[in-house]
Design a protein around this motif. Structure first.
Motif, PDB file in Angstrom:
ATOM      1  N   PRO A  11      76.797  11.063  38.203  1.00  0.00           N
ATOM      2  CA  PRO A  11      78.071  11.462  38.780  1.00  0.00           C
ATOM      3  C   PRO A  11      79.383  11.352  37.735  1.00  0.00           C
ATOM      4  N   ARG A  51      82.457   6.291  41.143  1.00  0.00           N
ATOM      5  CA  ARG A  51      81.718   7.411  41.282  1.00  0.00           C
ATOM      6  C   ARG A  51      82.191   8.674  42.104  1.00  0.00           C
ATOM      7  N   TYR A  85      80.912  11.902  43.277  1.00  0.00           N
ATOM      8  CA  TYR A  85      79.662  12.653  43.361  1.00  0.00           C
ATOM      9  C   TYR A  85      80.272  14.148  44.105  1.00  0.00           C
ATOM     10  N   GLU A 130      75.142  16.730  42.403  1.00  0.00           N
ATOM     11  CA  GLU A 130      74.632  15.582  41.977  1.00  0.00           C
ATOM     12  C   GLU A 130      73.950  15.689  43.522  1.00  0.00           C
TER      13      GLU A 130
END
Lengths: 121, 121
Positions: free
Chosen positions: A31, A39, A41, A45
């Motif tokens: 990500p 992170r 996403y 993803e």
DNA sequence: GCAACCCTGACACGCCTGTGTCAAGGTTCT
DNA sequence: AGAACCTTGACACAGGCGTGTCAGGGTTGC
């Protein structure tokens, strides 16, 4: 803004947060990161994580199998060498585990058709 | 008659007898058997064993990686699903370990060339 | 400023891979 | 018949994979 943090992503994909980090580490789904390193996403993803899950479950495959396949795409030398080796094998197939016979047969026919059936015998 | 028994084959291929049995078990190189069940390695098998050894050493690949690749050939459904997954990845490549960047680039160019010139010859 | 989240790093643990070695028993050759 | 092979099956053990959990420390949102 449609990017989920790791716990949220875990929730909707069925993976644990731990595994999401692991999957990133083996190079399969990475990500983006926020400025502070979180992170993030995105929809793409998330989708890839779900399909990855299905792929593994459906065929009893491991993450490292898929990771290897990725290597095959990124390292031409490896791909060529590996395929050369397997190609030689194809001529006289070796002991195939019982359960796969059918699949093997299918595959063989597929190949013959694709090749324009050069050896109809 | 040019078929070696397992110890002789081990001698000339660099594998241990134990590993030759293992390699057979994972479906990579399976020799014929004598009437009484002894493994008989012909020139072809010996060659495959040597090249297999080289393949593994050269690219830091495991037997199970190659075994998986074999599965990919024998199970069309698995192959299609896996390739579909990787294909989606190809659009926006993910974190690639530093050392492989160069190879990745090479590969990309190779593909583009191949697609643009469908068989120069 | 505090709860709730995120990060990395580490310990832990079971299972699989790769490998050696040994045992109990058949085969081959002289 | 006896030495020197072969077979399968088992125990053993390191290292890697897949996974959880916890600690120490930053970030975010109210």
């Amino acid at each position: 803004m449609d990017a989920l943090t790791i716990n949220e992503a875990a929730e909707t994909t069925g993976w644990s947060p731990r595994m999401l980090r692991y999957i990133e580490r083996v190079g399969l789904v990475g990500p983006k990161r926020s400025a502070s390193g979180y992170r993030l996403y995105g929809p793409a993803e998330l989708q890839r994580l779900r399909t990855l899950r299905e792929l593994l479950e459906r065929h009893d495959v491991s993450l490292s199998d898929i990771a290897f396949e990725l290597r095959m795409r990124n390292e031409p030398q490896l791909r060529d060498d590996t395929e050369a080796w397997l190609e030689a094998e194809a001529e006289r197939p070796v002991h195939i585990p019982a359960a796969d016979w059918l699949l093997w047969e299918q595959n063989k026919h597929e190949k013959l058709l694709a090749l324009g059936t050069p050896e109809i015998a």
